[in-house]
Design a protein around this motif. Structure first.
Motif, short mmCIF file in Angstrom:
data_model
loop_
_atom_site.label_atom_id
_atom_site.label_comp_id
_atom_site.label_asym_id
_atom_site.label_seq_id
_atom_site.Cartn_x
_atom_site.Cartn_y
_atom_site.Cartn_z
N ALA A 40 91.49 -6.21 -46.47
CA ALA A 40 92.21 -7.41 -46.22
C ALA A 40 93.70 -6.95 -45.72
O ALA A 40 94.37 -7.72 -44.75
N THR A 41 94.36 -6.08 -46.22
CA THR A 41 95.69 -5.37 -45.60
C THR A 41 95.49 -4.84 -44.38
O THR A 41 96.41 -5.29 -43.39
N GLN A 42 94.61 -4.24 -43.67
CA GLN A 42 94.32 -3.88 -42.50
C GLN A 42 94.02 -5.00 -41.63
O GLN A 42 94.46 -5.21 -40.46
N GLY A 43 93.08 -6.19 -42.15
CA GLY A 43 92.90 -7.22 -41.39
C GLY A 43 94.03 -8.17 -40.96
O GLY A 43 94.21 -8.64 -39.98
N SER A 44 95.11 -8.19 -42.02
CA SER A 44 96.30 -8.79 -41.77
C SER A 44 97.14 -8.10 -40.82
O SER A 44 97.44 -8.84 -39.75
N TYR A 45 97.06 -6.70 -40.81
CA TYR A 45 97.96 -6.09 -39.68
C TYR A 45 97.20 -6.34 -38.34
O TYR A 45 98.11 -6.86 -37.64
N ASP A 46 95.82 -6.19 -38.28
CA ASP A 46 95.51 -6.57 -37.00
C ASP A 46 95.51 -8.07 -36.52
O ASP A 46 95.93 -8.05 -35.16
N ALA A 47 95.48 -8.91 -37.40
CA ALA A 47 95.47 -10.22 -36.88
C ALA A 47 97.45 -10.36 -36.35
O ALA A 47 97.25 -11.24 -35.42
N LEU A 48 98.07 -9.90 -37.39
CA LEU A 48 99.50 -10.24 -37.03
C LEU A 48 100.08 -9.47 -35.72
O LEU A 48 100.92 -10.07 -35.04
N PHE A 49 99.29 -8.47 -35.27
CA PHE A 49 99.62 -7.62 -34.36
C PHE A 49 98.66 -7.70 -33.07
O PHE A 49 98.46 -7.20 -32.08
N ASP A 50 97.77 -8.87 -32.88
CA ASP A 50 96.93 -9.27 -32.12
C ASP A 50 97.67 -9.68 -30.83
O ASP A 50 98.32 -10.50 -30.95
N PRO A 51 97.43 -9.05 -29.73
CA PRO A 51 98.16 -9.37 -28.48
C PRO A 51 97.99 -10.81 -28.07
O PRO A 51 98.56 -11.27 -27.35
N HIS A 52 96.98 -11.44 -28.54
CA HIS A 52 96.52 -12.66 -28.09
C HIS A 52 96.97 -13.79 -29.07
O HIS A 52 96.81 -15.14 -28.66
N LEU A 53 97.69 -13.40 -30.12
CA LEU A 53 98.38 -14.34 -30.97
C LEU A 53 99.49 -15.11 -30.25
O LEU A 53 100.16 -14.65 -29.65
N PRO A 54 99.36 -16.52 -30.24
CA PRO A 54 100.39 -17.35 -29.54
C PRO A 54 101.64 -17.32 -30.46
O PRO A 54 101.67 -17.07 -31.45
N ASP A 55 102.74 -18.16 -29.80
CA ASP A 55 103.98 -18.19 -30.22
C ASP A 55 105.22 -17.33 -30.14
O ASP A 55 106.17 -17.61 -30.02
N LEU A 56 104.43 -16.03 -30.62
CA LEU A 56 105.45 -15.04 -30.67
C LEU A 56 104.74 -13.79 -29.66
O LEU A 56 103.55 -13.45 -29.98
N SER A 57 105.64 -13.26 -28.79
CA SER A 57 104.99 -12.27 -27.89
C SER A 57 104.66 -11.08 -29.03
O SER A 57 105.38 -10.74 -29.81
N LEU A 58 103.62 -9.98 -28.52
CA LEU A 58 103.37 -8.75 -29.20
C LEU A 58 104.81 -7.96 -29.29
O LEU A 58 105.00 -7.51 -30.35
N THR A 59 105.38 -7.80 -28.14
CA THR A 59 106.60 -7.23 -28.05
C THR A 59 107.43 -7.59 -29.21
O THR A 59 108.23 -6.77 -29.88
N GLU A 60 107.79 -9.10 -29.27
CA GLU A 60 108.74 -9.42 -30.18
C GLU A 60 108.29 -9.11 -31.69
O GLU A 60 109.16 -8.82 -32.48
N ARG A 61 106.97 -9.18 -31.87
CA ARG A 61 106.34 -8.98 -33.42
C ARG A 61 106.71 -7.63 -33.61
O ARG A 61 107.17 -7.05 -34.83
N LEU A 62 106.27 -6.75 -32.71
CA LEU A 62 106.62 -5.27 -32.80
C LEU A 62 108.18 -4.81 -32.96
O LEU A 62 108.64 -4.08 -33.91
N LEU A 63 109.25 -5.58 -32.45
CA LEU A 63 110.62 -5.26 -32.47
C LEU A 63 110.86 -5.83 -33.84
O LEU A 63 111.94 -5.28 -34.42
N VAL A 64 110.45 -6.92 -34.23
CA VAL A 64 110.96 -7.34 -35.65
C VAL A 64 110.31 -6.48 -36.49
O VAL A 64 111.13 -6.16 -37.62
#
Length: 180
Positions: A40-64
């Motif tokens: 679940a921990t790895q799955g959460s990481y994978d989901a939160l940093f999925d490049p196709h996740l809408p609303d926040l760009s992957l770059t924004e999420r990685l910068l945060v």
């Protein structure tokens, strides 16, 4: 019933990698007693940093993520997120801005400024993550779904940082016992 550690292993586990856990080590075995939590921990990481996740760009999420790890501090995780940003071709000035704990100079990107300010608030003084802190995000053009995603990301990062710190301490204790 606890999952047996050797029955199912994710192909890549970021936390194991960051901490340097290997099968056979006591800390690894303790962590993997509950394989569902590991997955679940790895799955959460994978989901939160999925490049196709809408609303926040992957770059924004990685910068945060980088900013949160610098503030905490969690140097191994910060290095991981920095490396991902570099690999993804992020502008070096944005990486440097996210790594700045002081934020004396604001980025010209109001959206990123608001996200990093909110991240700082939740990491350093969560009680201040009140209505005023939340309202600063839509004022910077961040949609409600993006605010929710950002909050989830920061909560996950807080968990990830603490998990890594705890496992590092356990592993250090294990290594001291081995060398004693």
């Amino acid at each position: 019933m606890a999952d047996h550690p050797s029955t199912h292993k994710p192909s890549h586990d970021l936390v194991d990698h960051i901490v340097g856990l290997r099968p056979g080590g006591r800390t690894y075995e303790v962590r993997h007693q509950r394989e569902k939590v590991v997955a679940a921990t790895q799955g959460s990481y994978d989901a939160l940093f999925d490049p196709h996740l809408p609303d926040l760009s992957l770059t924004e999420r990685l910068l945060v993520a980088l900013h949160a790890c610098v503030l905490t501090p969690a140097p191994e995780l910060a290095a991981h997120y920095r490396a991902r940003l570099v690999t993804d071709g992020c502008d070096a000035a944005l990486i440097q801005f996210a790594e700045s704990a002081a934020h004396e100079t604001a980025s010209s990107n109001a959206r990123l400024n608001a996200m990093l300010t909110f991240t700082r608030t939740l990491i350093e003084d969560p009680v201040e993550g009140d209505k005023a802190a939340l309202l600063a995000l839509p004022a910077a053009g961040i949609s409600t779904p993006a605010v929710v995603a950002l909050s989830q990301l920061i909560a996950f990062l807080s968990y990830q940082v603490r998990l890594v710190a705890g496992l590092k301490a356990m592993k250090a204790s294990e290594e001291e016992e081995t060398h004693a």
